[in-house]
Design a protein around this motif. Sequence first.
Motif, mmCIF file in Angstrom:
data_model
loop_
_atom_site.group_PDB
_atom_site.id
_atom_site.type_symbol
_atom_site.label_atom_id
_atom_site.label_comp_id
_atom_site.label_asym_id
_atom_site.label_seq_id
_atom_site.Cartn_x
_atom_site.Cartn_y
_atom_site.Cartn_z
ATOM 1 N N TYR A 109 38.417 37.787 39.477
ATOM 2 C CA TYR A 109 39.339 36.999 40.116
ATOM 3 C C TYR A 109 39.420 35.396 39.489
ATOM 4 O O TYR A 109 40.125 35.063 39.005
ATOM 5 C CB TYR A 109 39.499 37.007 41.348
ATOM 6 C CG TYR A 109 40.314 38.111 42.222
ATOM 7 C CD1 TYR A 109 41.565 37.941 42.722
ATOM 8 C CD2 TYR A 109 39.450 39.136 42.533
ATOM 9 C CE1 TYR A 109 42.352 38.926 43.178
ATOM 10 C CE2 TYR A 109 40.537 40.238 43.149
ATOM 11 C CZ TYR A 109 41.678 40.175 43.269
ATOM 12 O OH TYR A 109 42.323 40.987 43.924
ATOM 13 N N SER A 110 38.249 34.805 39.457
ATOM 14 C CA SER A 110 37.978 33.569 39.230
ATOM 15 C C SER A 110 38.317 33.137 37.677
ATOM 16 O O SER A 110 38.755 32.337 37.178
ATOM 17 C CB SER A 110 36.640 32.837 39.704
ATOM 18 O OG SER A 110 35.543 33.529 39.229
ATOM 19 N N ILE A 135 40.868 37.794 47.210
ATOM 20 C CA ILE A 135 40.264 39.294 47.618
ATOM 21 C C ILE A 135 40.570 39.865 48.545
ATOM 22 O O ILE A 135 41.045 41.024 48.818
ATOM 23 C CB ILE A 135 38.781 38.916 47.142
ATOM 24 C CG1 ILE A 135 38.464 38.672 45.964
ATOM 25 C CG2 ILE A 135 37.910 40.390 47.666
ATOM 26 C CD1 ILE A 135 36.862 38.316 45.999
ATOM 27 N N ILE A 136 40.787 39.059 49.782
ATOM 28 C CA ILE A 136 41.101 39.170 50.920
ATOM 29 C C ILE A 136 42.726 39.807 51.270
ATOM 30 O O ILE A 136 42.952 40.796 51.772
ATOM 31 C CB ILE A 136 40.629 38.327 51.891
ATOM 32 C CG1 ILE A 136 39.450 37.936 51.817
ATOM 33 C CG2 ILE A 136 40.921 38.804 53.463
ATOM 34 C CD1 ILE A 136 38.209 38.626 52.300
ATOM 35 N N ASN A 193 44.589 45.592 44.815
ATOM 36 C CA ASN A 193 44.158 45.001 43.813
ATOM 37 C C ASN A 193 42.319 44.964 43.411
ATOM 38 O O ASN A 193 41.831 45.510 42.609
ATOM 39 C CB ASN A 193 44.604 43.558 43.423
ATOM 40 C CG ASN A 193 45.999 43.448 43.263
ATOM 41 O OD1 ASN A 193 46.668 44.690 43.028
ATOM 42 N ND2 ASN A 193 46.615 42.371 43.272
ATOM 43 N N SER A 194 41.923 44.460 44.611
ATOM 44 C CA SER A 194 40.525 44.391 44.633
ATOM 45 C C SER A 194 39.825 45.791 44.539
ATOM 46 O O SER A 194 38.971 45.978 44.006
ATOM 47 C CB SER A 194 40.099 43.677 46.106
ATOM 48 O OG SER A 194 40.811 42.468 46.038
ATOM 49 N N ILE A 195 40.440 46.973 45.434
ATOM 50 C CA ILE A 195 40.044 48.199 45.246
ATOM 51 C C ILE A 195 40.123 48.943 43.757
ATOM 52 O O ILE A 195 39.251 49.602 43.211
ATOM 53 C CB ILE A 195 40.549 48.813 46.319
ATOM 54 C CG1 ILE A 195 40.012 48.630 47.722
ATOM 55 C CG2 ILE A 195 40.227 50.691 46.287
ATOM 56 C CD1 ILE A 195 40.793 49.259 48.770
ATOM 57 N N VAL A 205 41.474 44.579 34.840
ATOM 58 C CA VAL A 205 41.577 43.623 35.476
ATOM 59 C C VAL A 205 43.144 42.843 35.333
ATOM 60 O O VAL A 205 43.757 42.468 36.104
ATOM 61 C CB VAL A 205 40.253 42.462 35.211
ATOM 62 C CG1 VAL A 205 40.822 41.139 35.647
ATOM 63 C CG2 VAL A 205 39.158 42.782 35.766
ATOM 64 N N LEU A 206 43.467 42.898 33.927
ATOM 65 C CA LEU A 206 44.558 42.325 33.775
ATOM 66 C C LEU A 206 45.850 43.132 34.429
ATOM 67 O O LEU A 206 46.859 42.637 34.939
ATOM 68 C CB LEU A 206 44.875 42.295 32.233
ATOM 69 C CG LEU A 206 44.369 41.180 31.524
ATOM 70 C CD1 LEU A 206 44.611 41.258 29.978
ATOM 71 C CD2 LEU A 206 44.671 39.906 32.113
ATOM 72 N N PHE A 207 45.719 44.526 34.402
ATOM 73 C CA PHE A 207 46.824 45.369 35.069
ATOM 74 C C PHE A 207 46.857 45.053 36.711
ATOM 75 O O PHE A 207 47.677 45.082 37.076
ATOM 76 C CB PHE A 207 46.903 46.801 34.728
ATOM 77 C CG PHE A 207 47.421 46.974 33.270
ATOM 78 C CD1 PHE A 207 48.487 46.196 32.924
ATOM 79 C CD2 PHE A 207 46.688 47.675 32.248
ATOM 80 C CE1 PHE A 207 48.959 46.501 31.583
ATOM 81 C CE2 PHE A 207 47.354 47.788 31.023
ATOM 82 C CZ PHE A 207 48.623 47.147 30.865
ATOM 83 N N SER A 208 45.434 44.945 37.239
ATOM 84 C CA SER A 208 45.551 44.964 38.539
ATOM 85 C C SER A 208 45.729 43.522 39.063
ATOM 86 O O SER A 208 46.405 43.486 40.272
ATOM 87 C CB SER A 208 44.243 45.129 39.084
ATOM 88 O OG SER A 208 43.529 46.272 38.696
#
Length: 138
Positions: A64-65, A87-88, A93-95, A127-130
Amino acid sequence: MKKRYHRYFDQYKEYKLLSFFYTIILVILYTCQFFVNKQTSQYSLLFSIIIFYLLALTLLMLSYSTTLMAFKKMNAKDANAYSFVAIIKNPVNSIAILFVLIFLYVSAGYNLAFFVIFGPFLYGLGVLFSLVKIHGGK
């Protein structure tokens, strides 16, 4: 190519310490997980779950960062604080990112050549798609 490399290197030079910090945290957590798995005490399962949670949280914060620093041009402090909250707030997205990371980890065990060639591409794509909602879909 050389000019482009120096331009990008100079652009992201201030993130060297952050990269070192994430690397050290990941190495320490992975090493602790190795030694906890060698133990046979009654608390080893609890420690293993805690270490897996911290490892997943660290990998997600890194994903994320870095996305926020690259696309939103945030500084490291704000990107890390926002990534922890994101994330929370975005569990789907995190999963999804965790599934990509687990797939890449398993693929590295089965076929290292596949992982070396396609791993960075698949990670970046996942990561980009999520996180398209977070980085704005550029």
